[in-house]
Design an enzyme around this catalytic site. Structure first.
Site, PDB file in Angstrom:
ATOM      1  N   GLU A  76     -17.640  -1.599  -9.783  1.00 17.20           N
ATOM      2  CA  GLU A  76     -17.016  -2.627  -8.666  1.00 17.20           C
ATOM      3  C   GLU A  76     -17.409  -4.104  -8.974  1.00 17.20           C
ATOM      4  O   GLU A  76     -18.587  -4.175  -8.862  1.00 17.20           O
ATOM      5  CB  GLU A  76     -17.333  -1.984  -7.296  1.00 17.20           C
ATOM      6  N   LYS A 128     -21.246   1.905   3.749  1.00 17.12           N
ATOM      7  CA  LYS A 128     -20.605   2.053   2.472  1.00 17.12           C
ATOM      8  C   LYS A 128     -20.997   0.754   1.609  1.00 17.12           C
ATOM      9  O   LYS A 128     -21.633   1.265   0.523  1.00 17.12           O
ATOM     10  CB  LYS A 128     -19.264   2.152   2.316  1.00 17.12           C
ATOM     11  N   ASP A 171     -30.293  11.706  -8.523  1.00 17.97           N
ATOM     12  CA  ASP A 171     -28.960  12.200  -7.637  1.00 17.97           C
ATOM     13  C   ASP A 171     -28.530  11.373  -6.582  1.00 17.97           C
ATOM     14  O   ASP A 171     -29.193  11.578  -5.608  1.00 17.97           O
ATOM     15  CB  ASP A 171     -29.317  13.701  -7.230  1.00 17.97           C
ATOM     16  N   HIS A 202     -14.072 -11.996  -4.781  1.00 14.60           N
ATOM     17  CA  HIS A 202     -13.261 -10.933  -5.701  1.00 14.60           C
ATOM     18  C   HIS A 202     -12.274 -11.637  -6.719  1.00 14.60           C
ATOM     19  O   HIS A 202     -11.904 -11.461  -7.880  1.00 14.60           O
ATOM     20  CB  HIS A 202     -12.574  -9.794  -4.961  1.00 14.60           C
TER      21      HIS A 202
HETATM   22  C1  MEV Z   1     -16.845  -2.890  -0.345  1.00 16.83           C
HETATM   23  O1  MEV Z   1     -17.329  -2.019  -1.475  1.00 16.83           O
HETATM   24  C2  MEV Z   1     -17.976  -2.993   0.737  1.00 16.83           C
HETATM   25  C3  MEV Z   1     -17.797  -3.953   2.052  1.00 16.83           C
HETATM   26  O2  MEV Z   1     -16.641  -3.467   2.569  1.00 16.83           O
HETATM   27  C4  MEV Z   1     -18.944  -3.727   2.998  1.00 16.83           C
HETATM   28  C5  MEV Z   1     -18.927  -3.958   4.256  1.00 16.83           C
HETATM   29  O3  MEV Z   1     -17.717  -3.995   4.892  1.00 16.83           O
HETATM   30  O4  MEV Z   1     -20.082  -4.340   5.092  1.00 16.83           O
HETATM   31  C6  MEV Z   1     -17.559  -5.228   1.853  1.00 16.83           C
END
Ligand code: MEV
Length: 416
Positions: A79, A256, A272, A369
Site C-alpha cells: 500500500e 486498521k 506471524d 495518494h
Molecule cells: C488506510 O489503509 C488506513 C486509514 O484508513 C486509517 C484511518 O482511517 O485512520 C487511512
C-alpha cells in the site's frame, strides 16, 4: 549516524541501500540476500504445494527515535503512503523527544479446555491445589527455555457457562523469552492435559495458545509539539480519537491504520502478523470495540499519543530466524530482544495512527495518494530522473492524473 536522513526518499535505490548498509553495518552477504529471491527449495519447505513466490516491496521508514535510540524500520507492504506516513510522523515525534516504549515480560497464555465436569467449581480449586505439579510437567517439556530463564510461571482457571454446559478453562502462563512462543506453549498445553483430566475427572478437548496475549502488552507514547503541527491538527486529532472511541465502525478503520505499520514490519521480519492482528483486535474489543491509541493534550499544551496492545513477537525461532531476507530486516532493526522489538512495533503503530488521523482531519488522504499515483503514471509515460516529479506535480496541479496527460506534459517539457 542517526536515523534522521533528510531527503532519503529522493535518493536513488542504490544510494538508499548504501545508506542503510552503512547505518546497519550490512555485509556483502546481507546485500546479496536482500537482492536475490529466496531459494525455491527453502520456500518449498516453508509451506505446502509451493509453485511460486509473491513479491512485496520493502521500504525503510526513517527518523525513528525510540527510548533515545535511532532505528531504521524495514516495512513490507503493497500500500502506498504507509512508509512515508510513518517517517513523517517519526520526524515530528523526534521534535518532542522521540517515542518512549515499554513492553512487559513475554508471558503467553496456553489454554486447556476441560468439559463434561460434574463439579466444575470444585475442579477449579483442585486444579489450583495441584498447580506446582502442573507447572513441573509443563516445564519438563522445555528444559532449554527454562535454562534461559523462561518457562511456565503460573496457572489460572476460570469456569465459563456455555450451551453445552460449564467448562473449566485452564490457563498456563508461560514466559517464552525471545520467542513468539506458540510452539513452546502448545507443547506444554498438550503435555499437562492428561494430568488435568486425572485431577478433574473431566475431558480435555482443545489445548492451544491464546492470541489475546494480555500478559504481553507493549506500550508507546510520544509528544507531537503544537508549534509544529498547529492548533487545527491538535483539535482535529482529538475529535478523530473521540470518534474512534465511541463508534466501532470508525474504530475498525482507525485500528486498521495502526496495523498497516505494525503488520508491515512483521512481514518484513517474517513474523506471524495474523497472530498480532488477532490479539490487537481482541484487545481493542475487551470493553466494547475501541481505539488502540489514546490522545490527549499534555501540561505544555502539546499533543501526546499513547498506544497499548498485545504484541506476541519473537527475535528467535520461526521463519524470522531462517528466512534470509527476514534476517537482514532484523539486522536493520537492530533490536536485542523480543521486548525491545515489541516496543518498536508499538511506536510504529502510534506513528501510523498519528499520520493517518492528522491527514484525515486536515487535507484528507487522497491528495497524498494522488501524488504517489501520479509519479507511477509519469514513470509509465516514460519520464525518468527529475522529470518524474515535474510531470507528476503538473498532473496533480491540474487535477488530471492520467497516462495520456502525462505523455503530453512530458513531450511539452522535452520540447521546451
Ligand atoms: C488506510 O489503509 C488506513 C486509514 O484508513 C486509517 C484511518 O482511517 O485512520 C487511512
Amino acid at each position: 549516524m542517526d536515523s534522521r536522513i533528510p531527503g532519503f526518499h529522493k535518493l536513488g535505490m542504490d544510494e538508499r541501500r548504501r545508506k542503510v548498509a552503512e547505518f546497519s553495518s550490512l555485509t556483502d552477504e546481507d546485500m546479496k540476500n536482500i537482492m536475490a529471491q529466496i531459494p525455491m527449495d527453502i520456500a518449498d519447505r516453508m509451506i505446502e504445494n509451493v509453485i511460486y513466490l509473491m513479491d512485496v516491496p520493502v521500504g525503510i521508514a526513517t527518523n525513528f527515535l525510540i527510548n533515545g535510540k535511532d532505528y531504521l524500520i524495514p516495512m513490507a507492504i503493497e500500500e502506498p503512503s504507509v512508509v512515508a506516513a510513518a517517517s513523517n510522523a517519526a520526524r515530528i515525534a523526534r521534535e518532542g523527544g522521540g517515542f518512549f516504549a515499554y513492553a512487559g515480560e513475554p508471558i503467553m497464555i496456553g489454554q486447556v479446555q476441560v468439559v463434561k465436569l460434574k463439579d466444575p467449581y470444585a475442579s477449579k480449586v483442585k486444579l489450583l491445589e495441584n498447580k506446582n505439579e502442573l507447572i513441573r510437567i509443563a516445564n519438563e517439556q522445555d528444559p532449554v527455555l527454562v535454562s534461559i530463564g523462561g518457562g511456565c510461571r503460573d496457572i489460572e482457571a476460570r469456569v465459563i457457562d456455555t450451551s453445552l454446559g460449564a467448562m473449566l478453562i485452564v490457563h498456563l502462563l508461560v514466559d517464552v523469552r525471545d520467542a513468539m512462543g506458540a510452539n513452546a506453549v502448545n507443547t506444554m498445553a498438550e503435555a499437562v492435559a492428561p494430568y488435568i483430566e486425572e485431577i478433574t475427572g473431566g475431558k480435555v478437548y482443545l489445548r492451544i495458545l491464546s492470541n489475546l496475549a494480555t500478559y504481553r502488552i507493549a506500550y508507546a507514547r510520544a509528544v507531537f509539539p503544537r508549534r509544529i503541527i498547529g492548533d487545527d491538527a491538535v483539535e482535529g486529532i482529538l475529535y478523530a480519537y473521540e470518534f474512534a472511541m465511541n463508534d466501532p465502525y470508525r474504530a475498525a478503520t482507525h485500528n486498521k491504520g495502526i496495523m498497516n505499520g505494525i503488520d508491515a514490519v512483521l512481514i518484513a521480519t517474517a513474523n506471524d502478523w495474523r497472530a498480532v492482528e488477532a490479539g490487537a483486535h481482541a484487545y481493542a474489543a475487551i470493553n466494547g470495540y475501541k481505539s488502540l491509541t489514546k490522545w490527549e493534550v499534555n501540561r505544555e499544551g502539546d499533543l501526546e499519543g499513547m498506544i497499548e496492545l498485545p504484541i506476541a513477537v519473537g527475535t528467535v525461532g520461526g521463519a524470522s530466524s531462517t528466512h534470509p531476507k527476514a534476517k537482514v530486516a532484523k539486522k536493520i532493526l537492530n533490536v536485542k530482544d523480543a521486548r525491545e522489538f515489541s516496543g518498536v512495533l508499538a511506536a510504529v503503530g502510534l506513528a501510523q495512527n498519528f499520520a493517518a488521523i492528522r491527514a484525515l482531519a486536515q487535507e484528507g488522504i487522497q491528495k497524498g495518494h494522488m501524488r504517489l499515483h501520479a509519479r507511477n503514471i509519469a514513470i509509465m509515460a516514460g519520464a525518468e530522473g527529475d522529470l518524474v516529479d515535474r510531470v507528476a506535480e503538473e498532473m496533480v496541479k491540474e487535477g488530471k492524473v492520467r497516462l495520456d496527460r502525462a505523455k503530453e506534459i512530458l513531450k511539452n517539457i522535452k520540447n521546451s
